[in-house]
Design a protein around this motif. Structure first.
Motif, PDB file in Angstrom:
ATOM      1  N   ILE A 132     -16.042 -47.693 -46.203  1.00  0.00           N
ATOM      2  CA  ILE A 132     -17.484 -47.431 -44.622  1.00  0.00           C
ATOM      3  C   ILE A 132     -17.138 -47.152 -44.505  1.00  0.00           C
ATOM      4  O   ILE A 132     -18.217 -46.295 -43.978  1.00  0.00           O
ATOM      5  CB  ILE A 132     -18.365 -49.063 -44.878  1.00  0.00           C
ATOM      6  N   GLY A 133     -16.022 -47.179 -43.343  1.00  0.00           N
ATOM      7  CA  GLY A 133     -15.727 -46.870 -41.825  1.00  0.00           C
ATOM      8  C   GLY A 133     -15.724 -45.445 -42.717  1.00  0.00           C
ATOM      9  O   GLY A 133     -15.683 -44.134 -41.414  1.00  0.00           O
ATOM     10  N   PHE A 134     -14.882 -45.042 -43.534  1.00  0.00           N
ATOM     11  CA  PHE A 134     -14.753 -43.465 -44.089  1.00  0.00           C
ATOM     12  C   PHE A 134     -15.611 -42.596 -44.117  1.00  0.00           C
ATOM     13  O   PHE A 134     -15.772 -41.527 -45.009  1.00  0.00           O
ATOM     14  CB  PHE A 134     -13.248 -43.302 -44.359  1.00  0.00           C
ATOM     15  N   GLY A 135     -16.434 -43.197 -44.997  1.00  0.00           N
ATOM     16  CA  GLY A 135     -17.781 -42.257 -46.011  1.00  0.00           C
ATOM     17  C   GLY A 135     -17.188 -42.118 -47.124  1.00  0.00           C
ATOM     18  O   GLY A 135     -17.079 -41.328 -47.990  1.00  0.00           O
ATOM     19  N   ALA A 136     -15.232 -42.787 -48.011  1.00  0.00           N
ATOM     20  CA  ALA A 136     -15.137 -42.298 -48.948  1.00  0.00           C
ATOM     21  C   ALA A 136     -15.100 -43.063 -49.627  1.00  0.00           C
ATOM     22  O   ALA A 136     -14.484 -44.382 -49.233  1.00  0.00           O
ATOM     23  CB  ALA A 136     -13.867 -41.488 -48.227  1.00  0.00           C
ATOM     24  N   ILE A 139     -30.085 -49.561 -45.709  1.00  0.00           N
ATOM     25  CA  ILE A 139     -28.989 -49.316 -46.023  1.00  0.00           C
ATOM     26  C   ILE A 139     -27.990 -49.045 -47.284  1.00  0.00           C
ATOM     27  O   ILE A 139     -27.210 -50.839 -47.623  1.00  0.00           O
ATOM     28  CB  ILE A 139     -28.131 -50.032 -44.501  1.00  0.00           C
ATOM     29  N   LEU A 140     -27.917 -48.449 -47.838  1.00  0.00           N
ATOM     30  CA  LEU A 140     -26.960 -48.670 -48.805  1.00  0.00           C
ATOM     31  C   LEU A 140     -25.999 -48.000 -49.485  1.00  0.00           C
ATOM     32  O   LEU A 140     -24.891 -47.659 -47.795  1.00  0.00           O
ATOM     33  CB  LEU A 140     -27.676 -48.354 -50.087  1.00  0.00           C
ATOM     34  N   CYS A 141     -25.132 -47.702 -49.780  1.00  0.00           N
ATOM     35  CA  CYS A 141     -24.040 -46.739 -50.210  1.00  0.00           C
ATOM     36  C   CYS A 141     -23.657 -45.927 -49.101  1.00  0.00           C
ATOM     37  O   CYS A 141     -24.418 -44.836 -49.111  1.00  0.00           O
ATOM     38  CB  CYS A 141     -23.156 -46.528 -51.358  1.00  0.00           C
ATOM     39  N   THR A 142     -22.998 -45.552 -48.652  1.00  0.00           N
ATOM     40  CA  THR A 142     -21.882 -44.658 -47.505  1.00  0.00           C
ATOM     41  C   THR A 142     -20.856 -43.886 -48.049  1.00  0.00           C
ATOM     42  O   THR A 142     -20.826 -43.300 -47.326  1.00  0.00           O
ATOM     43  CB  THR A 142     -22.023 -45.197 -46.633  1.00  0.00           C
ATOM     44  N   CYS A 143     -20.906 -43.774 -48.948  1.00  0.00           N
ATOM     45  CA  CYS A 143     -19.223 -43.299 -49.157  1.00  0.00           C
ATOM     46  C   CYS A 143     -19.551 -41.773 -49.783  1.00  0.00           C
ATOM     47  O   CYS A 143     -20.385 -41.561 -51.157  1.00  0.00           O
ATOM     48  CB  CYS A 143     -19.086 -44.298 -50.843  1.00  0.00           C
ATOM     49  N   PHE A 144     -19.971 -40.890 -49.605  1.00  0.00           N
ATOM     50  CA  PHE A 144     -20.383 -39.716 -49.775  1.00  0.00           C
ATOM     51  C   PHE A 144     -19.364 -38.274 -49.275  1.00  0.00           C
ATOM     52  O   PHE A 144     -19.405 -37.471 -50.616  1.00  0.00           O
ATOM     53  CB  PHE A 144     -21.730 -38.499 -48.108  1.00  0.00           C
ATOM     54  N   GLU A 145     -18.031 -38.845 -49.327  1.00  0.00           N
ATOM     55  CA  GLU A 145     -17.307 -37.971 -49.103  1.00  0.00           C
ATOM     56  C   GLU A 145     -15.822 -37.892 -50.547  1.00  0.00           C
ATOM     57  O   GLU A 145     -15.562 -38.856 -50.482  1.00  0.00           O
ATOM     58  CB  GLU A 145     -15.854 -38.046 -47.445  1.00  0.00           C
ATOM     59  N   GLN A 146     -15.304 -37.100 -50.370  1.00  0.00           N
ATOM     60  CA  GLN A 146     -14.314 -37.020 -51.105  1.00  0.00           C
ATOM     61  C   GLN A 146     -12.595 -36.534 -50.721  1.00  0.00           C
ATOM     62  O   GLN A 146     -12.896 -35.884 -49.593  1.00  0.00           O
ATOM     63  CB  GLN A 146     -14.653 -35.719 -52.452  1.00  0.00           C
TER      64      GLN A 146
END
Ligand SMILES: NC(=O)C1=CN([C@@H]2O[C@H](COP(=O)(O)OP(=O)(O)OC[C@H]3O[C@@H](n4cnc5c(N)ncnc54)[C@H](OP(=O)(O)O)[C@@H]3O)[C@@H](O)[C@H]2O)C=CC1
Ligand SMILES: N[C@@H](CC=O)C(=O)O
Ligand code: NA
Length: 430
Positions: free
Chosen positions: A211-215, A328-335
């Protein structure tokens, strides 16, 4: 508005707490939501078990009685474990029911699948109790700190082991006795290996880092060590050197990528986390705009955990009232690259049993020196089984070099035993 019916899957420590909180604070909760919340059904394994709570809810042993009940709008999963909890949550989401859970095992491993099911059914999926028990941390990370780039999350996220380490440190209690106490208080997982082995904390830091790092950070990405090797000797040496031992969960995002780890650590007695005792947890979050923040409270137990679960239920009930969902759903956008623990650095505490003869200290210092490990101090206090116990503190060094040095030491005939190797965090050894 008519009552909002909910079902609980499980009526153990947390389920019982949720029934109590909903009952005790029914009036104010109804005012906050604009409708009463009623527990209509409770799923258990054994309907004949004596429970520490009275309820008008129907006790059921088949999940289908909940799944197929159109009146039930919210399902709170409080059973624990991966199976059948995940399947029940997925089925509930697909049937258009909102889901609240305290289950870090499932969130850490199957979060994406559950989020996707929630999104396609236009329902909520909330899990505040899965990390830090009663401490608000998921919602603050997703909402209150959403404007920030988070660079670090560090804390104590397992109540059972913090309770154990506190009692071992302050009351010299035996490891097994204090574990049994934590179990009796309802803090431990049904298999406490998850607590003492560090896996519960690893799941929690994987969730927070994601959640914190969006990954997406999974359990496999988390270097995990528990407290099973921590002895009274280590605790006493820590005290003598001005430290306490805590099981830390640490996630860092820097220019090398992300590193996530759980391990016991020596922390200076003056560090704020050193004062976090018993079942309390505390989590530091560092953001580029807000700076440092700290979240503190009870990390496990009936009512604290129920506080978080019930708040999620209230949130969903408000969404139902206002006809909104899955905001507010999944916030893991980054690789993002995950780098291994071997690339991290810190000072180390090392306890060895060595032969008691001239030249041993020089040979050990030489083995460390060959791996660029410089020793800050050496304590030689007592004899154990005809050997000398050596306690060493190193300067800051890479984990890779410590491993190489320890491998060399293990092969040296003068080294009888490696007692322990523990990281030192948040200290300037100079
Ligand atoms: N305890 C704590 O402090 C905290 C717990 N959590 C999480 O909350 C969840 C629940 O924990 P906790 O309340 O301590 O667990 P408990 O073991 O106390 O309770 C589990 C409940 O689930 C029921 N149950 C388990 N398996 C099934 C099944 N297959 N079918 C039907 N019912 C089932 C049990 O039924 P029966 O009673 O009949 O055996 C029991 O009522 C876990 O995910 C845990 O990790 C999160 C934060 C803190
Ligand atoms: N077993 C867990 C319960 C809460 O998540 C803990 O001890 O922290
Ligand atoms: Na929480």
């Amino acid at each position: 508005m008519s009552a909002i019916s909910i079902a609980l899957l499980g009526c153990g420590t947390v389920g019982t707490g949720v029934i109590k909180v909903l009952e005790k604070n029914a009036h104010s909760i109804e005012k906050k939501v604009g409708a009463p919340i009623v527990v209509k059904k409770v799923l258990v394994r054994n309907p004949d078990k004596l429970r520490n709570v009275a309820t008008n809810a129907t006790i059921v042993t088949s999940f289908d009685e909940i799944l197929n009940d159109p009146e039930i709008k919210i399902v709170a999963e409080l059973m624990g474990g991966e199976t059948p909890a995940k399947d029940y949550m997925l089925a509930a989401l697909k049937a258009g029911k909102h889901v609240v859970t305290a289950n870090k095992d499932v969130v850490a491993k199957h979060g994406r699948e559950l989020f996707e099911a929630a999104e396609s059914s236009h329902v909520d999926f909330l899990f505040e109790a899965s990390v830090g028990g009663g401490i608000p941390i998921i919602r603050p990370l997703k909402q209150c700190l959403a404007a920030n780039q988070i660079s670090e999350i560090m804390g104590i996220v397992n109540g059972t082991t913090n309770y154990m380490l506190t009692k071992m440190t302050n009351e010299h209690m035996d490891y097994n006795d204090v574990l049994a106490e934590a179990q009796a208080k309802g803090y431990a997982e049904s298999d406490p290996t998850a607590d003492v082995g560090g896996f519960d904390a690893a799941r929690k830091i994987a969730i927070l880092a994601s959640i914190g790092f969006g990954a997406r950070v999974t359990l496999d990405d988390v270097y995990t060590e528990g407290i099973t090797n921590i002895t009274i000797e280590d605790i006493e040496y820590a005290r003598e050197l001005g430290f306490v031992i805590k099981l830390l969960a640490i996630a860092k995002h820097d220019d090398r990528g992300i590193n996530v780890r759980v391990h016991p650590a020596f922390l200076p007695c003056t560090h704020p986390l050193a004062a976090v005792n018993d079942v309390f947890n505390a989590i530091f979050v560092k953001g580029d705009a807000v700076g440092e923040t700290m979240f503190y409270g009870r990390g496990a137990g009936e009512l604290p955990t129920a506080s978080a679960v019930t708040a999620d239920i209230i949130d969903v009930a408000r969404d139902i009232r206002h006809n909104v969902s899955s905001r507010i759903l999944c916030t893991c956008f980054e690789q993002t690259h995950i780098y291994p623990v071997t690339k991290t650095e810190s000072p180390y505490y090392i306890r060895l049993l060595v032969e008691d003869k001239p030249g041993v200290l020089a040979a050990i210092a030489g083995a460390f020196g060959a791996q660029q490990v410089s020793l800050h101090s050496v304590i030689q206090k007592r004899k154990v089984e005809h050997c000398t116990e050596l306690v060493l503190l190193t300067y800051r060094v890479s984990n890779e070099n410590i491993r190489l040095a320890m491998n060399t030491l293990l092969g040296m005939s003068v080294v009888s035993k490696v007692g322990n190797v523990i990281r030192v965090e948040a200290a300037q050894i100079s």
